[in-house]
Design a protein around this motif. Sequence first.
Motif, PDB file in Angstrom:
ATOM      1  N   HIS A   5      -8.122  -9.054  -1.583  1.00 14.34           N
ATOM      2  CA  HIS A   5      -6.816  -8.900  -0.945  1.00 14.34           C
ATOM      3  C   HIS A   5      -6.574  -7.433  -0.612  1.00 14.34           C
ATOM      4  CE1 HIS A   5      -5.502 -12.967  -2.573  1.00 14.34           C
ATOM      5  NE2 HIS A   5      -5.112 -13.000  -1.320  1.00 14.34           N
ATOM      6  N   ALA A   6      -6.969  -6.564  -1.527  1.00 16.91           N
ATOM      7  CA  ALA A   6      -6.789  -5.131  -1.300  1.00 16.91           C
ATOM      8  C   ALA A   6      -7.604  -4.664  -0.102  1.00 16.91           C
ATOM      9  CB  ALA A   6      -7.186  -4.356  -2.551  1.00 16.91           C
ATOM     10  N   ALA A   7      -8.824  -5.164   0.060  1.00 14.84           N
ATOM     11  CA  ALA A   7      -9.659  -4.798   1.203  1.00 14.84           C
ATOM     12  C   ALA A   7      -8.999  -5.210   2.516  1.00 14.84           C
ATOM     13  CB  ALA A   7     -11.028  -5.451   1.071  1.00 14.84           C
ATOM     14  N   ASP A   8      -8.437  -6.429   2.544  1.00 18.17           N
ATOM     15  CA  ASP A   8      -7.731  -6.892   3.744  1.00 18.17           C
ATOM     16  C   ASP A   8      -6.537  -5.998   4.039  1.00 18.17           C
ATOM     17  OD1 ASP A   8      -9.516  -8.969   3.959  1.00 18.17           O
ATOM     18  OD2 ASP A   8      -8.231 -10.427   2.934  1.00 18.17           O
ATOM     19  N   LYS A   9      -5.817  -5.610   3.005  1.00 17.10           N
ATOM     20  CA  LYS A   9      -4.639  -4.748   3.175  1.00 17.10           C
ATOM     21  C   LYS A   9      -5.040  -3.390   3.737  1.00 17.10           C
ATOM     22  CE  LYS A   9      -0.162  -4.427   2.500  1.00 17.10           C
ATOM     23  NZ  LYS A   9       0.797  -5.392   3.063  1.00 17.10           N
ATOM     24  N   LEU A  10      -6.147  -2.845   3.255  1.00 15.21           N
ATOM     25  CA  LEU A  10      -6.607  -1.538   3.724  1.00 15.21           C
ATOM     26  C   LEU A  10      -7.053  -1.597   5.185  1.00 15.21           C
ATOM     27  CD1 LEU A  10      -8.581  -0.506   0.533  1.00 15.21           C
ATOM     28  CD2 LEU A  10      -6.485   0.570   1.375  1.00 15.21           C
ATOM     29  N   LEU A  11      -7.731  -2.663   5.569  1.00 13.96           N
ATOM     30  CA  LEU A  11      -8.155  -2.807   6.956  1.00 13.96           C
ATOM     31  C   LEU A  11      -6.953  -2.982   7.885  1.00 13.96           C
ATOM     32  CD1 LEU A  11     -11.293  -5.086   6.477  1.00 13.96           C
ATOM     33  CD2 LEU A  11     -11.271  -2.687   7.186  1.00 13.96           C
ATOM     34  N   GLU A  12      -5.942  -3.727   7.421  1.00 15.64           N
ATOM     35  CA  GLU A  12      -4.700  -3.873   8.194  1.00 15.64           C
ATOM     36  C   GLU A  12      -4.012  -2.535   8.387  1.00 15.64           C
ATOM     37  OE1 GLU A  12      -2.184  -6.656   6.228  1.00 15.64           O
ATOM     38  OE2 GLU A  12      -3.603  -8.336   6.427  1.00 15.64           O
ATOM     39  N   ALA A  13      -4.155  -1.642   7.391  1.00 18.07           N
ATOM     40  CA  ALA A  13      -3.519  -0.322   7.462  1.00 18.07           C
ATOM     41  C   ALA A  13      -4.344   0.676   8.258  1.00 18.07           C
ATOM     42  CB  ALA A  13      -3.277   0.213   6.050  1.00 18.07           C
ATOM     43  N   GLY A  14      -5.490   0.244   8.797  1.00 16.22           N
ATOM     44  CA  GLY A  14      -6.254   1.113   9.698  1.00 16.22           C
ATOM     45  C   GLY A  14      -7.480   1.762   9.097  1.00 16.22           C
ATOM     46  N   ALA A  15      -7.890   1.378   7.901  1.00 12.41           N
ATOM     47  CA  ALA A  15      -9.095   1.961   7.301  1.00 12.41           C
ATOM     48  C   ALA A  15     -10.318   1.612   8.147  1.00 12.41           C
ATOM     49  CB  ALA A  15      -9.277   1.453   5.875  1.00 12.41           C
ATOM     50  N   SER A  16     -11.231   2.568   8.313  1.00 12.25           N
ATOM     51  CA  SER A  16     -12.415   2.339   9.138  1.00 12.25           C
ATOM     52  C   SER A  16     -13.473   1.526   8.387  1.00 12.25           C
ATOM     53  CB  SER A  16     -13.013   3.677   9.589  1.00 12.25           C
ATOM     54  OG  SER A  16     -13.355   4.481   8.468  1.00 12.25           O
ATOM     55  N   LYS A  17     -13.643   1.791   7.107  1.00 12.83           N
ATOM     56  CA  LYS A  17     -14.584   1.056   6.263  1.00 12.83           C
ATOM     57  C   LYS A  17     -13.984   0.906   4.870  1.00 12.83           C
ATOM     58  CE  LYS A  17     -18.795   2.801   8.502  1.00 12.83           C
ATOM     59  NZ  LYS A  17     -20.056   3.576   8.291  1.00 12.83           N
ATOM     60  N   VAL A  18     -14.414  -0.132   4.167  1.00 12.42           N
ATOM     61  CA  VAL A  18     -13.924  -0.351   2.808  1.00 12.42           C
ATOM     62  C   VAL A  18     -15.109  -0.594   1.875  1.00 12.42           C
ATOM     63  CG1 VAL A  18     -12.484  -1.748   1.285  1.00 12.42           C
ATOM     64  CG2 VAL A  18     -11.762  -1.343   3.644  1.00 12.42           C
ATOM     65  N   LEU A  60       0.833  -1.196   0.000  1.00 15.36           N
ATOM     66  CA  LEU A  60       0.000   0.000   0.000  1.00 15.36           C
ATOM     67  C   LEU A  60       0.869   1.247   0.000  1.00 15.36           C
ATOM     68  CD1 LEU A  60      -2.758   1.435   0.314  1.00 15.36           C
ATOM     69  CD2 LEU A  60      -2.482   1.188   2.794  1.00 15.36           C
ATOM     70  N   VAL A  61       0.589   2.159  -0.913  1.00 15.94           N
ATOM     71  CA  VAL A  61       1.279   3.442  -0.990  1.00 15.94           C
ATOM     72  C   VAL A  61       0.243   4.528  -0.686  1.00 15.94           C
ATOM     73  CG1 VAL A  61       2.633   5.023  -2.416  1.00 15.94           C
ATOM     74  CG2 VAL A  61       2.839   2.541  -2.749  1.00 15.94           C
ATOM     75  N   GLY A  62       0.326   5.127   0.498  1.00 21.79           N
ATOM     76  CA  GLY A  62      -0.639   6.131   0.911  1.00 21.79           C
ATOM     77  C   GLY A  62      -1.139   5.863   2.318  1.00 21.79           C
ATOM     78  N   ASP A  63      -1.846   6.843   2.882  1.00 17.13           N
ATOM     79  CA  ASP A  63      -2.326   6.761   4.268  1.00 17.13           C
ATOM     80  C   ASP A  63      -3.847   6.600   4.282  1.00 17.13           C
ATOM     81  OD1 ASP A  63      -2.610   6.870   6.998  1.00 17.13           O
ATOM     82  OD2 ASP A  63      -2.525   9.068   7.095  1.00 17.13           O
ATOM     83  N   VAL A  64      -4.332   5.524   4.884  1.00 12.44           N
ATOM     84  CA  VAL A  64      -5.776   5.296   4.986  1.00 12.44           C
ATOM     85  C   VAL A  64      -6.234   5.156   6.428  1.00 12.44           C
ATOM     86  CG1 VAL A  64      -5.902   4.190   2.711  1.00 12.44           C
ATOM     87  CG2 VAL A  64      -5.498   2.781   4.743  1.00 12.44           C
ATOM     88  N   LYS A  65      -5.366   5.417   7.391  1.00 19.97           N
ATOM     89  CA  LYS A  65      -5.685   5.194   8.804  1.00 19.97           C
ATOM     90  C   LYS A  65      -6.873   6.043   9.231  1.00 19.97           C
ATOM     91  CE  LYS A  65      -3.568   5.008  13.404  1.00 19.97           C
ATOM     92  NZ  LYS A  65      -4.060   3.622  13.613  1.00 19.97           N
ATOM     93  N   ASP A  66      -7.876   5.378   9.824  1.00 25.63           N
ATOM     94  CA  ASP A  66      -9.097   6.018  10.338  1.00 25.63           C
ATOM     95  C   ASP A  66      -9.891   6.737   9.249  1.00 25.63           C
ATOM     96  OD1 ASP A  66      -8.470   5.167  12.953  1.00 25.63           O
ATOM     97  OD2 ASP A  66      -7.202   6.930  13.268  1.00 25.63           O
ATOM     98  N   LYS A  67      -9.747   6.296   8.021  1.00 24.83           N
ATOM     99  CA  LYS A  67     -10.489   6.898   6.913  1.00 24.83           C
ATOM    100  C   LYS A  67     -11.311   5.834   6.190  1.00 24.83           C
ATOM    101  CE  LYS A  67      -7.114  10.579   6.026  1.00 24.83           C
ATOM    102  NZ  LYS A  67      -6.224  11.200   5.007  1.00 24.83           N
ATOM    103  N   ILE A  68     -12.313   6.295   5.456  1.00 24.94           N
ATOM    104  CA  ILE A  68     -13.108   5.388   4.612  1.00 24.94           C
ATOM    105  C   ILE A  68     -12.344   5.161   3.314  1.00 24.94           C
ATOM    106  CG2 ILE A  68     -15.261   5.104   3.342  1.00 24.94           C
ATOM    107  CD1 ILE A  68     -16.578   6.940   5.429  1.00 24.94           C
ATOM    108  N   ALA A  69     -12.053   3.924   3.009  1.00 27.58           N
ATOM    109  CA  ALA A  69     -11.312   3.585   1.782  1.00 27.58           C
ATOM    110  C   ALA A  69     -12.299   3.118   0.708  1.00 27.58           C
ATOM    111  CB  ALA A  69     -10.286   2.497   2.062  1.00 27.58           C
ATOM    112  N   ILE A  70     -12.189   3.720  -0.474  1.00 20.44           N
ATOM    113  CA  ILE A  70     -13.066   3.361  -1.584  1.00 20.44           C
ATOM    114  C   ILE A  70     -12.204   2.835  -2.726  1.00 20.44           C
ATOM    115  CG2 ILE A  70     -14.822   4.156  -3.189  1.00 20.44           C
ATOM    116  CD1 ILE A  70     -15.431   6.444  -1.252  1.00 20.44           C
TER     117      ILE A  70
END
Length: 309
Positions: free
Chosen positions: A231-244, A207-217
């Motif tokens: 796989h991308a959804a799992d990666k975003l949740l691991e990086a701290g995204a609140s929703k995907v 992942l390149v970028g910051d998604v912590k505590d944010k909604i990832a679309i």
Amino acid sequence: MPNIKVFSGSSHPDLAQKVVDRLGIGLGKVVLKKFSNQETSVEIGESVRGEDVYIIQSGSGEVNDNLMELLIMINACKIASASRVTAVIPCFPYARQDKKDKSRAPISAKLVANMLSVSGADHIITMDLHASQIQGFFDIPVDNLYAEPAVLKWIKENITDWRSCVIVSPDAGGAKRVTAIADRLNVDFALIHKERKKANEVASMVLVGDVKDKIAILVDDMADTCGTVCHAADKLLEAGASKVYAILTHGIFSGPAISRINNASFEAVVVTNTIPQDSHMKECSKIQYYNSYCYATRQNIAPVKVMPI
């Protein structure tokens, strides 16, 4: 509406019906069947002499059969003295085979382009081509429509905190699409770099970028087996995204796709109706249309949003 005839192939009759309802005309008569040896038979049931003919056929389902059916329909109209034949192909078949990425590999998208031209097509209308250079494979006009306006509309109407979201591309190839949407919304974007072992199998993701505590679309042009987006959804949740969320133009959903989506942590997977989704929506409550608004009729009926059953 004079001098226009719209015919539907067997891949997506519901979309064709919506188009003619919006135009206020009837769907052209055509009989599509197969002989016992599985050869395709086409019978155009009305005169097309001097008419402007549109044939709607998406590259989904039985892709090869539907492609052959489209070619025969185009040729049947052309030799019946149609003035112009336009092939409306919402999901272009073989679009992922657009380059020679290894020795002795075919460029199948170019082959399909040649077949459409030789069959007699005068114009192609498609949507969100997997690779824009496919337009250059044709010597006839190609209109590549974009789902971006519908994506923006869905995000603003369905995600309350969209101003704090991050638009994410699941691969480097979709970076341009994602940055355009992020700029229009004035939000951040991120990118997931992936490496494949082989087709439909992802080896690793970064992942390149910051998604912590944010909604990832997640935004992409198509999803087939859904290995990448899950796989991308799992990666975003691991990086701290609140929703995907995942927003896709072409929801192919073949093989294990539906089970993967059901097991993934998506809030919703939203798709256009370039490919029929009724059966998929029955199997997975997370799938919904994002640009399937009932078209306003001549009686000016207000558009109604289509939500999953």
